[in-house]
Design an enzyme around this catalytic site. Structure first.
Site, PDB file in Angstrom:
ATOM      1  N   GLU A  50       0.862  -1.189   0.000  1.00  0.00           N
ATOM      2  CA  GLU A  50       0.000   0.000   0.000  1.00  0.00           C
ATOM      3  C   GLU A  50       0.887   1.223   0.000  1.00  0.00           C
ATOM      4  OE1 GLU A  50      -2.865   0.231   3.083  1.00  0.00           O
ATOM      5  OE2 GLU A  50      -3.560  -1.810   2.737  1.00  0.00           O
ATOM      6  N   ASP A  61      -5.563   9.955   9.963  1.00  0.00           N
ATOM      7  CA  ASP A  61      -4.277   9.399  10.347  1.00  0.00           C
ATOM      8  C   ASP A  61      -3.746   9.980  11.646  1.00  0.00           C
ATOM      9  OD1 ASP A  61      -3.379   7.449   8.320  1.00  0.00           O
ATOM     10  OD2 ASP A  61      -3.757   9.126   6.954  1.00  0.00           O
ATOM     11  N   TYR A 176     -11.152  -3.839   3.670  1.00  0.00           N
ATOM     12  CA  TYR A 176     -10.167  -3.442   4.681  1.00  0.00           C
ATOM     13  C   TYR A 176     -10.943  -3.192   5.964  1.00  0.00           C
ATOM     14  CZ  TYR A 176      -6.089  -0.741   6.457  1.00  0.00           C
ATOM     15  OH  TYR A 176      -5.010  -0.263   7.168  1.00  0.00           O
TER      16      TYR A 176
END
Lengths: 275, 407
Positions: A50, A61, A176
């Site tokens: 990735e 994040d 995911y």
């Protein structure tokens, strides 16, 4: 599904294990080191790479990947540069699946059609774009799928029974599973919650389901890969870059060798050879 | 006009939360169920007379609404043109328009059974308003504020702490409003099930831009009635400053369909648009996607967000509410700008002529008014939204005024 992604899952299954995915940010800490890190990942038997597209405001994040984005941008990385790194990777590694991960704005500014054409041509297999829920599918998901790229969806602990079919409806490649309600690189999920989520998600889709967010050690990677179809590690790898920078803020040989060693351990963990 | 509803500019957004191409819901999947929940709860609240009654009760008895519409006689004489009225939202409890929206959202959170609140703040006015509502309704309050803003808006930080809020200084990025919003969103992602996020401006994912506008529209609804009472007609121009744009949207929205009312939104030009050091997203930006919506943003060719610059912490944001972006595309509202220096002059002028110390934010709007009002006929009427008071700015402004020999 991209044939490279399909093959990666089939190969892992044949070996009786889940896949190992590793996230690094393109151009972190600089373009040359970034390419060497990617080579080291393939060398260490990572199943899916990735590659993060750096963005100034990565709202999902944690500090580690925020800093990675900032390092890459400071050293001149752009979306065009990221696509070049992807192209170089594909020339050197014809078989390893490569997924681009990031936020929508740089793609939107680059131009969706131009981005998709260049990403396909560069040999990218799929996209994960954090801030594009199914409600915005016409922005990128639909044209990406039409261009032959997988659009990988994030499923979270907040994806309830009503939400799950909506999220999975336009998913491709793999799913995911974001194991924690939170940002990258913070807390870790308990085994029973991963296992319950896997059961719930895999009952609703034929796609493989991999687990990420908060996976930091070979043991955790091994556990997540055994409870689902694979494990993804990001922040723990990116922190090695942060901890071994040269004085000029650029790459060092230690970064590449230490990542190679750590990811080698992760691969062993996923293969069930540690812990 | 009989077809006013068909052509109305007041029917946005559509069900996807779009204002033309702007707006939308560009958020991480973790937040989507929450945002849909907020949307559902807001729709239900809008249909419930009890909600409207409760909000009106607090607006009247706690905030002190309606705020006066004051004829600024000395400023009018100074400029020598049209009559200037000030919509005095700086007289609200907590000293700015922010409380209008916060009470609405806090009551909505209460209806949803949420007792933990998150907010971002720039100048600190939204943070103070949120901390106030949380004290009032016995809720926990976490405020995210850029560390640069913590420094330049210290009195508001002290007020928030006194009111019982926890203030998180944000060190990422440039430590201003954009970074505070990133950090608030990150915190929300991590606490999505338990916390309600009270966004302070007409931005963010749908339904926030619409919801915040609706709660702020009380400003324009009152101003409309008040000017009818005072002058027997609608104004010729209405003017407000714009960071994210909530006070402006609140004033503008009830007037959007009045073709004869000229509307001006005043962005912060910082050290001047050509310097690149400004916060004027419409004048100097391009459409992009940030913080849950598509709108005009300050960004580079690679889609990386550029830091905004303004003397005013409340305008120091590289984006703008999506409805403003749409009104800009529609050319319904004229978006203009004023520099730090110009705002400073207006700050001083208003203090000396009217005995009203304005916040730096509406000082930008007043500065722009000064450039047009003198040339307007004396029978024309201009309404300016005095959206906040300037006490919070004294620490930053006084040394600058002394430097310029104005004190």
């Amino acid at each position: 599904m991209s044939s490279r992604i399909k093959t990666a899952f089939a190969n892992a299954k044949a070996e009786g294990r889940g896949i190992l995915g590793v996230f690094v940010t393109a151009g972190d800490p600089d373009e040359g080191t970034s390419a060497q890190i990617l080579d080291a990942l393939v060398e260490a038997n990572v199943d899916i790479v990735e590659l993060g597209m750096p963005f100034s405001d990565p709202m999902a994040d944690g500090p580690a990947i925020q800093a990675a984005s900032l390092r890459a941008l400071t050293n001149g990385m752009t979306l065009a540069g990221t696509l070049e790194i992807a192209r170089g990777f594909r020339q050197r590694h014809p078989d390893t699946p490569l997924v681009l991960m990031g936020y929508y704005n740089p793609i939107y500014i680059y131009g969706v059609d131009r981005f998709l054409a260049e990403a396909s041509d560069a040999g990218v297999d799929g996209l994960i774009v954090v801030d594009l829920p199914p409600e915005e599918d016409d922005e990128l998901c639909e044209p990406a799928t039409a261009a032959g790229l997988d659009f990988i969806r994030l499923v979270t602990p907040t994806s309830d029974a009503k939400r799950l079919p909506v999220v999975l409806g336009s998913a491709s490649g793999f799913v995911y599973y974001v194991a924690i309600t939170g940002i990258t690189g913070t807390s870790s999920a308990a085994a029973d919650s991963i296992s319950a989520a896997y059961k719930r998600i895999s009952a609703a889709t034929d796609l493989p389901v991999v687990t990420g967010f908060g996976i930091r050690t070979p043991e955790q990677a091994g556990e997540a890969a055994s409870l689902s179809d694979g494990a993804i590690v990001g922040s723990a790898v990116v922190e090695i870059i942060a901890g071994n920078l040269g004085e000029d803020g650029r790459g060092t040989p230690e970064i590449v060798s230490k990542i190679a060693a750590f990811v080698g351990d992760l691969a062993k963990g996923v293969a069930g050879k540690t812990g | 006009m009989t077809d006013v509803n068909l052509n109305s500019l007041r029917n946005q957004p559509d069900e996807r939360g779009r204002f033309g191409m702007h707006g939308g819901r560009f958020v991480a999947e973790t937040l989507m169920p929450l945002i849909l929940q907020v949307e559902g709860a807001y729709k239900a609240a809008c249909a419930d007379d009890d909600f409207a009654r409760e909000l009106l009760y607090y607006q009247t008895h706690y905030v002190g609404r309606p705020s006066p519409l004051y004829f600024a006689e000395r400023l009018t004489a100074h400029y020598g043109g049209a009559k200037l009225y000030l919509k005095r939202d700086e007289l609200n409890h907590t000293g700015a328009h922010k409380i209008n929206n916060v009470l609405g959202q806090a009551l909505l959170a209460k209806r949803m059974g949420k007792t933990r609140i998150i907010a971002e703040t720039g100048a600190g006015q939204h943070g103070v308003a949120t901390a106030t509502a949380c004290a009032l309704f016995d809720m926990e309050c976490e405020v995210f504020m850029g560390e640069e803003d913590v420094r330049r808006q210290k009195p508001n930080v002290d007020r928030m702490r006194l009111l019982g809020a926890k203030v998180h200084p944000v060190t990422s990025g440039t430590g201003t409003l954009k970074d505070a919003m990133n950090e608030a969103l990150r915190y929300w992602v991590a606490n999505a099930e338990t916390h309600f996020y009270i966004i302070g401006t007409v931005a963010g994912p749908h339904p926030y831009p619409q919801m915040v506008r609706d709660f702020q529209s009380v400003i324009g609804i009152e101003a409309r009635q008040q000017i009818m009472d005072a002058e027997g007609r609608l104004p010729d121009s209405i003017v407000a400053c714009i960071g994210g744009g909530s006070n402006a949207m609140g004033l503008f929205h009830p007037f959007l369909d009045e073709e004869d009312v000229t509307i001006y939104g005043v962005e912060a030009a910082g050290k001047g648009i050509p310097s690149g050091l400004h916060a004027a997203s419409l004048t100097g930006g391009t459409p992009g996607v940030l913080h849950g919506n598509r709108t005009y943003l300050l960004q580079d060719d690679d889609g990386q967000i550029i830091d905004a610059h303004s003397i005013s912490a409340g305008l120091d944001y590289p984006g703008i509410g999506p409805e403003h972006a749409w009104l800009h595309d529609q050319k319904r509202v004229n978006y203009v700008s004023a520099t730090d220096e110009e705002a400073l002059d207006a700050f001083h002028l208003c203090s000396r002529l009217e005995g009203i110390i304005p916040a730096l934010e509406p000082s930008h709007a007043l500065s722009f008014v000064g450039t047009i009002i003198g040339d307007m006929d004396k029978d024309k009427i201009v309404i300016l939204n005095m959206c906040g008071r300037g006490d919070k700015d004294l620490g930053a402004v006084l040394p600058m005024l002394e430097e310029r020999g104005k004190l």
